[in-house]
Design an enzyme around this catalytic site. Sequence first.
Site, mmCIF file in Angstrom:
data_model
loop_
_atom_site.group_PDB
_atom_site.id
_atom_site.type_symbol
_atom_site.label_atom_id
_atom_site.label_comp_id
_atom_site.label_asym_id
_atom_site.label_seq_id
_atom_site.Cartn_x
_atom_site.Cartn_y
_atom_site.Cartn_z
ATOM 1 N N CYS A 78 14.897 1.045 13.546
ATOM 2 C CA CYS A 78 15.602 2.272 13.920
ATOM 3 C C CYS A 78 14.662 3.414 14.303
ATOM 4 C CB CYS A 78 16.492 2.679 12.753
ATOM 5 S SG CYS A 78 17.366 4.192 13.018
ATOM 6 N N LYS A 116 17.069 7.306 21.838
ATOM 7 C CA LYS A 116 17.792 8.570 22.072
ATOM 8 C C LYS A 116 16.877 9.629 22.678
ATOM 9 C CE LYS A 116 20.530 6.194 21.092
ATOM 10 N NZ LYS A 116 20.640 4.850 20.533
ATOM 11 N N GLU A 154 25.900 -9.015 33.636
ATOM 12 C CA GLU A 154 26.641 -9.235 32.386
ATOM 13 C C GLU A 154 27.424 -10.534 32.505
ATOM 14 O OE1 GLU A 154 27.246 -7.863 29.178
ATOM 15 O OE2 GLU A 154 28.686 -9.515 29.066
ATOM 16 N N HIS A 173 37.321 27.849 18.382
ATOM 17 C CA HIS A 173 37.454 27.959 19.831
ATOM 18 C C HIS A 173 36.267 28.727 20.386
ATOM 19 C CE1 HIS A 173 39.378 28.363 23.721
ATOM 20 N NE2 HIS A 173 39.050 29.649 23.702
#
Length: 465
Positions: free
Chosen positions: A43, A52, A206, A444
């Site tokens: 990881c 990431k 794929e 909001h």
Amino acid sequence: MKEITCKLLVIGAGPGGYVCAIRAGQLGVDTVIVEMAKPGGTCLNIGCIPSKAIIHAADDFAKTVAMAAGRNAMGIKADNPAIDLAKTMAWKDGITGRLTMGVSSLLKKAGVKIVVGRAKFRDGKTVAVETETGEQVIRAENIVIATGSAPVELPMLPFGGKVISSTGALSLTEVPERLAVVGAGYIGLELGLAFAKLGSKVTIVEALDRILPLYDTQLTQPVARRLAALGVEVLLGTKVKGPSSNGEALLAKTGSGEERRIAADRILVTVGRKPVTEGWGREELELDMDGRFLRIDEQCRTSMRGIYAIGDVTGEPMLAHRAMAQGEMVAEIISGKRRSWDKRAIPAVCFTDPEIVSVGMSPDEAKAAGREIKIGQFPFSANGRAMTLSAEEGFVRVVARADNHLVLGIQGVGAGISELSAAFGIAVEMGARLEDIAGTIHAHPTQSEAFAESALKALGHALHV
Ligand code: FAD
Ligand code: NAD
């Protein structure tokens, strides 16, 4: 070397193993952890975190390229954008370096002894570790196997040379001009999209007739549109045959029987990961298997007393947060606490563009389980914050029982939606009903308002659509 004896020995310092060891140390359990590579496992070193980082860098770069090409509605201009991938990788390595150092210091802070080397069982209570300075024997009352997983290799495309795994892709220092990706699952799509944004001509092959087979097509459609917009060719229902004889292309056969020659400077194979069940002396033990994984019960106990297993070596979903949750639970059990696996859901996030989140049951899964359901779906095109972020693609969808409105699952697709996975997870884990979500004031303007609106929609009175 003097033998070590301890109450708990953890083999593997990935997210499963290191979390288990830290928690055990915190609880005062005399703990040793063995790691043959770097703390943090797949990881932190070659998986979640580095991927990431590259995805983020690629996204920023693609935005700058779009600005330079005048494709920016906000009026931002840029000139001659370029990327120095070697520098990007160095930045990524800095992040992983800080995190792995952090893991080592957290282990030390918790009083855990770290042994560096490959561990091998001698018997159910004894492990020998090949260290740089010789063999270290460790005897433990309890042993946790957290050896993780490794990429699956295709016989006609063995790793090496042009053929790379995710680990190779995450250490490239030049953007390949042409990249062929085999497998349109998590890694193929996350990294395929990233390299397309970095400027590679990407072709994805794929075997099945759809991308991201884990998610329903409603969720994957926005990703398919983005792939098309970036010029990525996706060949579905296609079989790879191997590299061409001159090694310059990947040969494949489409579902309609067409032979394809995909010119490629690199071939990234991402067809799944396999549990690491060899190389640590499993043959010395009598462990039941569950297919290719180690069999565990709801306390992560294997079939041998005192031996536990956690993380990717124990089954799907092979996700870091599942491994960590198992690790934390096992540490508590070994310290004497009463714990067992009682999670309602394990969130899944795919960091594609846009991102996909799924927690709990999808509509199809709920129906297959014989549930009468209500579904509420709210589009980001009707969400003010999404508009200000130029992120109007996607939606949030909530699935609830028709009779008592108990939320069974929540899915969504949209830019940055990974951060909503926490709200979705809490709702499912705490047994929220549609009224609880609709009755919670959502700030909001935020994308999270789409969550409240999806619940209102399921109740039949959405306000903003
Ligand atoms: P691992 O992290 O694989 O760690 C196992 C450790 O055990 C390794 O460090 C290994 O060196 C060590 N080990 C093995 N055998 C021995 C031995 N005999 N002696 C000593 N040490 C040994 N998951 C997510 O949740 N989110 C993501 O975004 C995500 N992105 C990913 C991206 C990529 C490119 C990849 C490859 C994976 C990604 N994953 C992601 C999956 C995630 O990395 C794994 O689910 C997670 O690392 C599993 O943790 P683990 O502790 O079970 O095993
Ligand atoms: P995957 O299982 O997600 O996808 C593999 C894909 O390859 C599937 O679509 C499959 O149909 C296809 N495939 C299999 N054999 C093929 C063949 N011969 N030719 C063409 N296609 C073929 O596997 P992955 O992308 O390698 O990722 C492995 C695991 O790592 C994931 O299952 C997940 O557990 C974990 N992961 C998670 C994340 C995340 O949480 N965001 C990100 C990356 C990886």
